[in-house]
Write a protein that holds these residues in place. Sequence first.
Motif, short mmCIF file in Angstrom:
data_model
loop_
_atom_site.label_atom_id
_atom_site.label_comp_id
_atom_site.label_asym_id
_atom_site.label_seq_id
_atom_site.Cartn_x
_atom_site.Cartn_y
_atom_site.Cartn_z
N VAL A 1 -57.15 -76.31 -23.00
CA VAL A 1 -58.13 -76.60 -21.94
C VAL A 1 -58.08 -75.50 -20.88
O VAL A 1 -59.12 -75.05 -20.38
N ALA A 2 -56.87 -75.05 -20.54
CA ALA A 2 -56.72 -73.99 -19.55
C ALA A 2 -57.39 -72.70 -20.01
O ALA A 2 -58.07 -72.02 -19.23
N GLU A 3 -57.21 -72.37 -21.29
CA GLU A 3 -57.82 -71.15 -21.81
C GLU A 3 -59.34 -71.26 -21.91
O GLU A 3 -60.05 -70.28 -21.71
N CYS B 1 -57.24 -76.53 -11.56
CA CYS B 1 -55.90 -77.10 -11.72
C CYS B 1 -55.93 -78.12 -12.86
O CYS B 1 -56.67 -79.10 -12.81
N ILE B 2 -55.11 -77.88 -13.88
CA ILE B 2 -55.20 -78.62 -15.14
C ILE B 2 -53.90 -79.35 -15.42
O ILE B 2 -52.82 -78.75 -15.37
N ALA B 3 -54.00 -80.66 -15.71
CA ALA B 3 -52.79 -81.44 -16.00
C ALA B 3 -53.12 -82.68 -16.81
O ALA B 3 -54.20 -83.27 -16.67
N GLY B 4 -52.17 -83.07 -17.64
CA GLY B 4 -52.26 -84.34 -18.36
C GLY B 4 -51.25 -85.31 -17.79
O GLY B 4 -51.00 -85.33 -16.59
N MET B 5 -50.65 -86.13 -18.68
CA MET B 5 -49.67 -87.13 -18.24
C MET B 5 -50.22 -87.95 -17.06
O MET B 5 -51.26 -88.57 -17.18
N GLU B 6 -49.53 -87.93 -15.90
CA GLU B 6 -50.00 -88.70 -14.74
C GLU B 6 -50.94 -87.90 -13.85
O GLU B 6 -51.47 -88.42 -12.86
N GLY B 7 -51.17 -86.61 -14.17
CA GLY B 7 -52.17 -85.81 -13.46
C GLY B 7 -51.84 -85.51 -12.02
O GLY B 7 -52.74 -85.40 -11.18
N ALA B 8 -50.57 -85.32 -11.69
CA ALA B 8 -50.16 -85.16 -10.29
C ALA B 8 -50.36 -83.75 -9.74
O ALA B 8 -50.44 -83.57 -8.52
N ALA C 1 -60.08 -80.07 -10.29
CA ALA C 1 -59.04 -80.66 -11.12
C ALA C 1 -59.60 -81.02 -12.50
O ALA C 1 -60.71 -81.56 -12.60
N VAL C 2 -58.81 -80.72 -13.52
CA VAL C 2 -59.20 -81.04 -14.90
C VAL C 2 -58.13 -81.92 -15.53
O VAL C 2 -57.03 -81.45 -15.83
N PRO C 3 -58.41 -83.20 -15.75
CA PRO C 3 -57.46 -84.03 -16.47
C PRO C 3 -57.51 -83.72 -17.97
O PRO C 3 -58.60 -83.47 -18.51
N THR C 4 -56.37 -83.69 -18.62
CA THR C 4 -56.36 -83.46 -20.06
C THR C 4 -55.90 -84.72 -20.79
O THR C 4 -55.29 -85.62 -20.20
N SER C 5 -56.18 -84.77 -22.07
CA SER C 5 -55.83 -85.92 -22.90
C SER C 5 -54.39 -85.87 -23.36
O SER C 5 -53.99 -86.65 -24.23
N ASN D 1 -51.20 -93.08 -21.26
CA ASN D 1 -52.07 -92.02 -20.75
C ASN D 1 -53.53 -92.31 -21.09
O ASN D 1 -54.46 -91.82 -20.43
N PHE D 2 -53.75 -93.13 -22.15
CA PHE D 2 -55.09 -93.53 -22.58
C PHE D 2 -56.00 -92.31 -22.81
O PHE D 2 -57.13 -92.27 -22.34
N HIS D 3 -55.43 -91.31 -23.51
CA HIS D 3 -56.21 -90.11 -23.88
C HIS D 3 -56.80 -89.39 -22.67
O HIS D 3 -57.91 -88.86 -22.73
#
Length: 251
Positions: free
Chosen positions: A134-136, A178-185, A200-204, A210-212
């Motif tokens: 996703v970052a790339e 700013c890209i993050a999965g898990m809890e997205g902090a 901010a970009v949430p990832t799966s 995490n519910f994808h």
Amino acid sequence: MMYDSIIKDVLEKYNNGLIKLEEAVEVLKKLPYEDLGFAKIDYNREVRRGYPEVIYCEGKTPEQVREIALRMYEKGSNVLGTRASLDHFEAVKEVCDKVVYYDEARIISIRTDEIKKTKGVIGVVAAGTSDLPVAEEAAVTAELMGNSVKRIYDVGVAGIHRLISKIDELRSFRVIICIAGMEGALPTVVGGLVACPIIAVPTSVGYGANFHGLSALLAMLNSCSSGVSVVNIDNGFGAAYSASLINKIGE
């Protein structure tokens, strides 16, 4: 503009008797969009939005992507295709040897002209290595849209000292993706350190609860840091497009 030159060229050919009226009209009719049956190519997108229409390749056959990319290239447009597979790339390569494939970002690109890089820099900040696709997608999209881009990867909050060590660099960016999965902090933490806009970009990326990507999305939407905007799950492209619009203000 590219379309102004097309119109001028058609009118000159018509006035000099090189083409018939019907032929001139046929060319000009295709300027707003061209109907391929399976797709309507919006050639005026660059005039309205500052960048040509982007091909979302996922769900399209390689043959469809090839035809759209070829038509855009023949009109003198830069071509950007997101969520592209190797099959999409190979199909386009059959008709245009200028096509480039960015494997991790899953992007295909054909450049008909070079875009001058911006003075302002977009920072692409990712929490973990698992977020890199996703970052790339975000970083490559922003670069192909003419932005100067700096990557800062694997600086998630589980080892926050990694992020703090980059604080001077973070504060030099005009806008941050700013890209993050898990809890997205991560975007909330970055938002407390910098003054620039943050997308901010949430990832799966994450385990069951995490519910994808839904948990990261909701956490980012509820961020207590001001100036944090949020795009959809795994939407690196959308974040880059918005960041590019912000970065180019005043340039």
